[in-house]
Design a protein around this motif. Structure first.
Motif, PDB file in Angstrom:
ATOM      1  N   GLU A 155       0.817  -1.212   0.000  1.00 56.65           N
ATOM      2  CA  GLU A 155       0.000   0.000   0.000  1.00 56.65           C
ATOM      3  C   GLU A 155       0.856   1.271   0.000  1.00 56.65           C
ATOM      4  OE1 GLU A 155      -3.342   0.673   3.019  1.00 56.65           O
ATOM      5  OE2 GLU A 155      -3.648  -1.326   2.115  1.00 56.65           O
ATOM      6  N   GLN A 156       1.858   1.231   0.849  1.00 54.95           N
ATOM      7  CA  GLN A 156       2.703   2.435   0.921  1.00 54.95           C
ATOM      8  C   GLN A 156       3.610   2.585  -0.296  1.00 54.95           C
ATOM      9  OE1 GLN A 156       4.466   3.328   4.722  1.00 54.95           O
ATOM     10  NE2 GLN A 156       2.716   2.430   5.765  1.00 54.95           N
ATOM     11  N   ILE A 157       3.925   1.469  -0.922  1.00 56.75           N
ATOM     12  CA  ILE A 157       4.688   1.561  -2.177  1.00 56.75           C
ATOM     13  C   ILE A 157       3.842   2.341  -3.189  1.00 56.75           C
ATOM     14  CG2 ILE A 157       5.537   0.235  -4.167  1.00 56.75           C
ATOM     15  CD1 ILE A 157       6.279  -1.993  -2.123  1.00 56.75           C
ATOM     16  N   TYR A 158       2.572   1.965  -3.233  1.00 55.03           N
ATOM     17  CA  TYR A 158       1.652   2.644  -4.149  1.00 55.03           C
ATOM     18  C   TYR A 158       1.591   4.141  -3.827  1.00 55.03           C
ATOM     19  CZ  TYR A 158      -2.641   3.746  -6.659  1.00 55.03           C
ATOM     20  OH  TYR A 158      -3.552   4.310  -7.493  1.00 55.03           O
ATOM     21  N   ASP A 159       1.494   4.448  -2.536  1.00 59.42           N
ATOM     22  CA  ASP A 159       1.435   5.865  -2.137  1.00 59.42           C
ATOM     23  C   ASP A 159       2.707   6.605  -2.563  1.00 59.42           C
ATOM     24  OD1 ASP A 159      -1.007   5.509  -1.060  1.00 59.42           O
ATOM     25  OD2 ASP A 159      -0.346   5.454   1.040  1.00 59.42           O
ATOM     26  N   ALA A 160       3.838   5.958  -2.342  1.00 59.23           N
ATOM     27  CA  ALA A 160       5.112   6.620  -2.700  1.00 59.23           C
ATOM     28  C   ALA A 160       5.167   6.914  -4.186  1.00 59.23           C
ATOM     29  CB  ALA A 160       6.295   5.751  -2.291  1.00 59.23           C
ATOM     30  N   MET A 161       4.513   6.047  -4.971  1.00 62.89           N
ATOM     31  CA  MET A 161       4.536   6.250  -6.424  1.00 62.89           C
ATOM     32  C   MET A 161       3.618   7.382  -6.864  1.00 62.89           C
ATOM     33  SD  MET A 161       4.834   2.299  -7.494  1.00 62.89           S
ATOM     34  CE  MET A 161       4.766   2.464  -9.266  1.00 62.89           C
ATOM     35  N   GLN A 162       2.749   7.813  -5.954  1.00 66.55           N
ATOM     36  CA  GLN A 162       1.860   8.930  -6.293  1.00 66.55           C
ATOM     37  C   GLN A 162       2.626  10.242  -6.393  1.00 66.55           C
ATOM     38  OE1 GLN A 162      -1.043   8.356  -7.166  1.00 66.55           O
ATOM     39  NE2 GLN A 162      -2.206   7.024  -5.800  1.00 66.55           N
ATOM     40  N   GLU A 163       3.784  10.311  -5.777  1.00 68.62           N
ATOM     41  CA  GLU A 163       4.502  11.574  -5.851  1.00 68.62           C
ATOM     42  C   GLU A 163       5.999  11.420  -5.588  1.00 68.62           C
ATOM     43  OE1 GLU A 163       2.936  14.673  -3.379  1.00 68.62           O
ATOM     44  OE2 GLU A 163       4.602  16.018  -3.886  1.00 68.62           O
ATOM     45  N   LYS A 164       6.284  10.752  -4.455  1.00 70.85           N
ATOM     46  CA  LYS A 164       7.654  10.801  -3.933  1.00 70.85           C
ATOM     47  C   LYS A 164       8.724  10.356  -4.920  1.00 70.85           C
ATOM     48  CE  LYS A 164       6.801  10.649   0.941  1.00 70.85           C
ATOM     49  NZ  LYS A 164       6.888   9.922   2.201  1.00 70.85           N
ATOM     50  N   ILE A 165       8.448   9.303  -5.653  1.00 72.49           N
ATOM     51  CA  ILE A 165       9.515   8.766  -6.512  1.00 72.49           C
ATOM     52  C   ILE A 165      10.010   9.785  -7.529  1.00 72.49           C
ATOM     53  CG2 ILE A 165       8.941   6.317  -6.279  1.00 72.49           C
ATOM     54  CD1 ILE A 165       7.564   6.609  -9.099  1.00 72.49           C
TER      55      ILE A 165
END
Ligand code: SF4
Ligand code: SF4
Lengths: 449, 224
Positions: free
Chosen positions: B54-64
């Motif tokens: 889930e948090q991988i998905y969240d990180a891909m929303q912006e952070k990466i």
């Protein structure tokens, strides 16, 4: 954790760290030991990394034996000089018969850096079309796009790599030489890192080789049905490194012992596939890659270290275009300010288009934030060319730089204003069609020497 | 979400880039982006290492997208992880799944991408002008003069260009387009920005026609 621990809150660990956090309570000696461990493993290049890493070239030789690939070899004709890489491996750097693989950032932006390389080759008496070639049949490595946008993939990068290096391999034919006569000399730091990374993947993955063989076949860029892979990937600053003593002894005209030089080495030169970067025990204790610093030393400049040597310039591929605050803040705060305040540098030398662009172009806007510090930025080879008497405008092309190069040039005993007025006169000649070239321009189009 | 994670893990580079994680934070300590964004390479590695889908998905929303791809982290990690390399994989997967973050982040990059995909070059001389980069200052060239003349004063013939960094032969460009097509790069572009894709397709078609014409001309000349 005990109640006596000053920062603890019962059951919550140290503020902000969560309840699992335990203080180490290291004694002073233990802390020093731990720090030393980190230094040994992180600051210095570590020997144990070498044990765990295969030398990709060994695998290439095996693949060649199995008839899978053709290796574009460095032969005696290329007059190579051997250097050591980070892990103590030998790397052959060809000095002659070089195929200039240009950089899409540098040529558009800092043209004085390819011209300075070619100028040096001419000064050494190299024959264009025999000892080097500059031709239009090449694309950039396209890794800027990949690292900037994520649009792209390993297969595309590999196909571009193999296409360009196939061209380098066959280019000698047109000029009456054997296959493999010219060996690619990569001008760009990112191309250098990217190509090495891709070469590794190609050697490791039969699946990738199969996929790109189809593409290269369609382009007509296989030799005997095989992929051509160069024995070494060579960066132009490695050429400058191995030629540095000859540059200083045969060509240097200007004493630069009053110049304080700092260096910034491109991240993609020594942080990507770092085992292949060139190190030399006589340069910064062998703890940092030798290139750039080594030529400044050979020319007799004062090489000054500074605390953010390892830092990236802040280029960031996409960032320099669409997240400019990041790029300029990082470059101003972590590089320019530090080199100015700690090292009082007269110049910062670099070896890649992205770094030179980033650090060169972002100084002006700093003043909006009272960051009134500036330093001339140029490639190692441009500085070396100046020291060897090359014209600051016609050859070193400093007119494209936004950073303040004037004072440096004057400090080297060259008159900026005189050189500028001569160049402005020359521009009139250019308008009239009387253009000077470093070599027969027909060679650029694959013509005969 | 699971599919996104599986795609990341399925990339053949994954095992190169992630070997385990001490959680030591050395990568973050040396990361330029960590100093400016709410971004930490250690966090990215930990999310992947602990399979926190889930948090991988969240990180891909912006952070990466904060990562500058400098690979300082990779040079420093005692475990030989490459957080920057993992981010590269995650970006490719974000594009494959048409994530909004990728579209938003890449939009301002479009002009450069157009140049890159069509010419294989990026910042060409005609782009490095004050109107494109006002923050680079009024004097980004030290000599007054017409751009073409200034380029002609570079003593290397291949560099006497304005719209590209160096002159690229037509055949070379056409070969590059074939690579873009065969490797799905143009498909990724279409997913991200359809308008840009259309413009690029037109450009490529035109170049290919030019090349065909040139080939025909050559044949006619040979016949003469
Ligand atoms: S590659 Fe990305 S994550 Fe790694 S140090 Fe550079 S900016 Fe940070
Ligand atoms: S440096 Fe390596 S081991 Fe340490 S936190 Fe970063 S990824 Fe994990």
């Amino acid at each position: 954790m005990t109640d006596q621990t000053p920062n603890s809150t019962e059951g919550q660990g140290i503020a902000g760290h969560g309840s699992f956090f335990q203080q180490t309570d290291l004694s002073a000696e233990e802390a020093v030991r731990a720090t030393d461990w980190v230094r040994k493993h992180v600051d210095r290049r570590t020997v144990d990394l070498g044990d765990r890493m295969d030398d990709v070239r060994e695998h290439m030789y095996e693949l060649e034996k199995e008839g899978e690939i053709i290796i574009h070899r460095i032969t005696d004709d290329h007059e190579p000089i051997s250097v050591k890489t980070m892990f103590g491996w030998d790397k052959k750097v060809p000095t002659k018969q070089l195929w200039h693989h240009k950089s899409c950032g540098q040529c558009g932006n800092i043209p004085g850096y390819p011209t300075s390389i070619i100028w040096f080759m001419n000064e050494f008496g190299f024959v264009p079309g025999k000892d080097y070639l500059d031709e239009t049949d090449q694309t950039s490595c396209t890794a800027w796009n990949y690292h900037g946008s994520g649009i792209g993939n390993v297969e595309a990068l590999a196909a571009v790599f193999l296409r360009n290096f196939h061209q380098a391999y066959v280019s000698g034919k047109q000029h009456g030489f054997e296959l493999g006569h010219f060996f690619p000399l990569v001008h760009c730091g990112t191309s250098f890192g990217n190509y090495k990374e891709i070469r590794k993947y190609l050697v490791e993955s039969a699946e990738l080789r199969e996929k790109v063989t189809k593409i290269l076949g369609k382009l007509g860029r296989l030799v005997d049905g095989k992929l051509v892979i160069p024995e070494e990937i060579i960066h132009y600053s490695e050429w400058v490194h191995v030629m540095r003593n000859r540059i200083a002894s045969d060509l240097q005209k200007i004493d630069v012992s009053n110049i304080r030089a700092t260096s910034h080495v491109a991240c993609h030169y020594y942080k990507m596939v770092h085992e292949d970067a060139v190190y030399d025990p006589t340069v910064l204790g062998g703890n940092r890659t030798a290139i750039i610093t080594s030529v400044a030393q050979a020319l007799g400049a004062q090489v000054i270290d500074y605390s953010t040597w390892y830092d990236c310039c802040g280029f960031g591929f996409r960032h320099i275009i669409s997240e400019r605050e990041f790029t300029r803040s990082f470059t101003m705060d972590r590089k320019i300010r530090v080199a100015r305040e700690e090292a009082n540098a007269d110049v910062m030398l670099a070896n890649d288009t992205g770094c030179v662009t980033t650090m060169d172009k972002n100084q002006w806007i700093g003043r909006a934030h009272d960051k009134n510090f500036s330093i001339p930025i140029m490639a190692d080879v441009q500085f070396a060319a100046l020291a060897c008497g090359a014209d600051p405008f016609k050859i070193v092309q400093l007119q494209w730089h936004a950073s303040p190069c004037e004072d440096l040039v004057e400090k080297m005993g060259i008159s900026w204003s005189e050189a500028k007025s001569t160049f402005q006169e020359y521009l009139k000649e250019v308008e009239a069609g009387n253009i000077e070239y470093l070599y027969n321009p027909e060679l650029a189009y694959g013509g005969k020497a | 979400m699971q599919q996104i994670y599986d795609d990341i893990r399925g990339d053949f580079r994954y095992d190169h880039e992630l070997n385990g994680c001490l959680n030591c934070g050395i990568c973050t300590a040396t990361c330029p982006s960590a100093q400016f964004y709410d971004y930490s390479p250690r966090e990215i590695v930990q999310l992947l290492w602990t399979e926190n889908v889930e948090q991988i998905y969240d990180a891909m929303q912006e952070k990466i997208w904060a990562c500058a791809q400098c690979m300082t982290c990779a040079a420093r990690c005692p475990f030989k992880n490459s957080p920057g390399g993992l981010v590269a994989i995650m970006r490719e997967v974000a594009i494959k799944h048409e994530m909004q973050s990728a579209k938003d982040v890449l939009r301002p990059f479009g002009r450069v991408m157009l140049k890159l995909i069509t010419t294989g070059n990026q910042l060409s001389p005609d782009m490095i002008q004050p109107d494109h980069f006002p923050d680079w200052g009024p004097n980004i060239q030290k000599v007054e003069g017409d751009l073409l003349t200034l380029r002609k004063a570079i003593p290397v013939k291949t560099l006497q260009t304005v719209e590209t960094a160096w002159e690229v032969s037509l055949k070379t460009s056409v070969e590059m387009y074939t690579i873009w097509e065969m490797t799905g790069v143009l498909d990724s572009l279409e997913l991200m920005d359809e308008n840009l894709f259309d413009v690029i397709e037109d450009f490529i078609d035109e170049k290919r026609e030019d090349y065909e014409d040139w080939l025909e001309e050559q044949e006619e000349e040979d016949d003469d």
